[in-house]
Design a protein around this motif. Structure first.
Motif, PDB file in Angstrom:
ATOM      1  N   LEU A  19       0.566  -1.125   0.003  1.00 22.79           N
ATOM      2  CA  LEU A  19      -0.115   0.200  -0.020  1.00 22.79           C
ATOM      3  C   LEU A  19       0.910   1.152   0.238  1.00 22.79           C
ATOM      4  CD1 LEU A  19      -2.823   1.254   0.135  1.00 22.79           C
ATOM      5  CD2 LEU A  19      -2.141   0.977   2.574  1.00 22.79           C
ATOM      6  N   ARG A  20       1.596   0.887   0.435  1.00 25.47           N
ATOM      7  CA  ARG A  20       3.378   1.904   1.030  1.00 25.47           C
ATOM      8  C   ARG A  20       3.356   3.090  -0.965  1.00 25.47           C
ATOM      9  NH1 ARG A  20       6.526   3.406   4.717  1.00 25.47           N
ATOM     10  NH2 ARG A  20       6.109   1.493   5.660  1.00 25.47           N
ATOM     11  N   SER A  21       3.154   2.037  -1.652  1.00 21.06           N
ATOM     12  CA  SER A  21       3.683   2.100  -2.908  1.00 21.06           C
ATOM     13  C   SER A  21       2.365   3.254  -3.544  1.00 21.06           C
ATOM     14  CB  SER A  21       3.845   1.249  -3.946  1.00 21.06           C
ATOM     15  OG  SER A  21       3.406  -0.019  -4.687  1.00 21.06           O
ATOM     16  N   CYS A  22       1.505   3.329  -3.522  1.00 20.74           N
ATOM     17  CA  CYS A  22       0.329   3.804  -4.040  1.00 20.74           C
ATOM     18  C   CYS A  22       0.302   5.239  -4.131  1.00 20.74           C
ATOM     19  CB  CYS A  22      -0.961   2.762  -3.643  1.00 20.74           C
ATOM     20  SG  CYS A  22      -1.156   1.185  -3.156  1.00 20.74           S
ATOM     21  N   LYS A  23      -0.401   6.068  -5.034  1.00 17.59           N
ATOM     22  CA  LYS A  23      -0.229   6.767  -5.134  1.00 17.59           C
ATOM     23  C   LYS A  23      -1.565   7.636  -5.244  1.00 17.59           C
ATOM     24  CE  LYS A  23       3.865   6.716  -6.864  1.00 17.59           C
ATOM     25  NZ  LYS A  23       4.790   6.798  -5.796  1.00 17.59           N
ATOM     26  N   SER A  24      -2.755   6.970  -5.040  1.00 16.44           N
ATOM     27  CA  SER A  24      -3.678   7.833  -4.989  1.00 16.44           C
ATOM     28  C   SER A  24      -4.807   7.342  -4.533  1.00 16.44           C
ATOM     29  CB  SER A  24      -4.202   8.802  -6.041  1.00 16.44           C
ATOM     30  OG  SER A  24      -4.920   8.045  -6.992  1.00 16.44           O
ATOM     31  N   ALA A  25      -6.309   6.977  -3.696  1.00 12.97           N
ATOM     32  CA  ALA A  25      -7.142   6.994  -3.388  1.00 12.97           C
ATOM     33  C   ALA A  25      -8.168   7.715  -3.579  1.00 12.97           C
ATOM     34  CB  ALA A  25      -6.975   6.235  -1.827  1.00 12.97           C
ATOM     35  N   GLU A  26      -9.195   7.124  -3.731  1.00 12.12           N
ATOM     36  CA  GLU A  26     -10.459   7.841  -4.090  1.00 12.12           C
ATOM     37  C   GLU A  26     -11.316   7.468  -3.593  1.00 12.12           C
ATOM     38  OE1 GLU A  26     -11.093   9.253  -7.880  1.00 12.12           O
ATOM     39  OE2 GLU A  26      -8.957  10.255  -7.944  1.00 12.12           O
ATOM     40  N   VAL A  27     -12.871   7.456  -2.825  1.00 10.10           N
ATOM     41  CA  VAL A  27     -14.039   6.927  -2.359  1.00 10.10           C
ATOM     42  C   VAL A  27     -14.868   7.697  -3.895  1.00 10.10           C
ATOM     43  CG1 VAL A  27     -15.740   7.202  -0.283  1.00 10.10           C
ATOM     44  CG2 VAL A  27     -12.903   7.074  -0.186  1.00 10.10           C
ATOM     45  N   GLU A  28     -15.525   6.672  -3.458  1.00  9.11           N
ATOM     46  CA  GLU A  28     -16.995   7.333  -4.400  1.00  9.11           C
ATOM     47  C   GLU A  28     -17.739   6.280  -4.248  1.00  9.11           C
ATOM     48  OE1 GLU A  28     -18.296   6.920  -9.269  1.00  9.11           O
ATOM     49  OE2 GLU A  28     -15.981   7.610  -9.279  1.00  9.11           O
ATOM     50  N   GLY A  29     -18.984   6.172  -3.203  1.00 10.26           N
ATOM     51  CA  GLY A  29     -20.284   5.744  -3.559  1.00 10.26           C
ATOM     52  C   GLY A  29     -19.580   4.596  -1.806  1.00 10.26           C
ATOM     53  N   GLY A  30     -19.891   3.425  -2.566  1.00 14.37           N
ATOM     54  CA  GLY A  30     -18.868   2.307  -1.206  1.00 14.37           C
ATOM     55  C   GLY A  30     -17.792   2.057  -1.824  1.00 14.37           C
ATOM     56  N   THR A  31     -17.148   2.063  -2.483  1.00 11.00           N
ATOM     57  CA  THR A  31     -15.623   2.160  -3.316  1.00 11.00           C
ATOM     58  C   THR A  31     -14.656   2.992  -2.952  1.00 11.00           C
ATOM     59  OG1 THR A  31     -17.554   0.522  -4.996  1.00 11.00           O
ATOM     60  CG2 THR A  31     -14.642   1.081  -5.153  1.00 11.00           C
ATOM     61  N   VAL A  32     -13.749   1.831  -2.646  1.00 11.78           N
ATOM     62  CA  VAL A  32     -12.282   3.030  -2.087  1.00 11.78           C
ATOM     63  C   VAL A  32     -11.848   1.901  -3.579  1.00 11.78           C
ATOM     64  CG1 VAL A  32      -9.977   3.430  -0.793  1.00 11.78           C
ATOM     65  CG2 VAL A  32     -12.817   3.093   0.124  1.00 11.78           C
TER      66      VAL A  32
END
Length: 75
Positions: A19-32
């Motif tokens: 997860l440390r390498s991940c560049k972005s996270a967005e929440v839309e509805g019930g999904t990340v």
């Protein structure tokens, strides 16, 4: 993404490392939606064991059941 990393790190160090390498996270509805530049990291985070950790951690932070989608970041 930082809060998710910290929560995941409590439960599973391997998942946190990917997860440390991940560049972005967005929440839309019930999904990340999480994006990583490395296909192998997306593959590992999408395994049932690690995805369960991600979803449980996201639910803990957001206070509701969440799904997680990990994909490779396109350039």
């Amino acid at each position: 993404l930082r809060g998710l990393f910290e929560e995941v790190n409590k439960e599973n160090k391997q998942a946190a490392a990917f997860l440390r390498s991940c560049k972005s996270a967005e929440v839309e509805g019930g999904t990340v939606f999480i994006k990583t530049p490395y296909p192998i990291h997306a593959e590992k985070l999408n395994t049932e064991k690690l995805k369960d950790v991600l979803e449980a951690s996201a639910a803990k932070i957001l206070g509701k059941k969440m799904r997680v989608s990990v994909t490779v970041l396109t350039k």
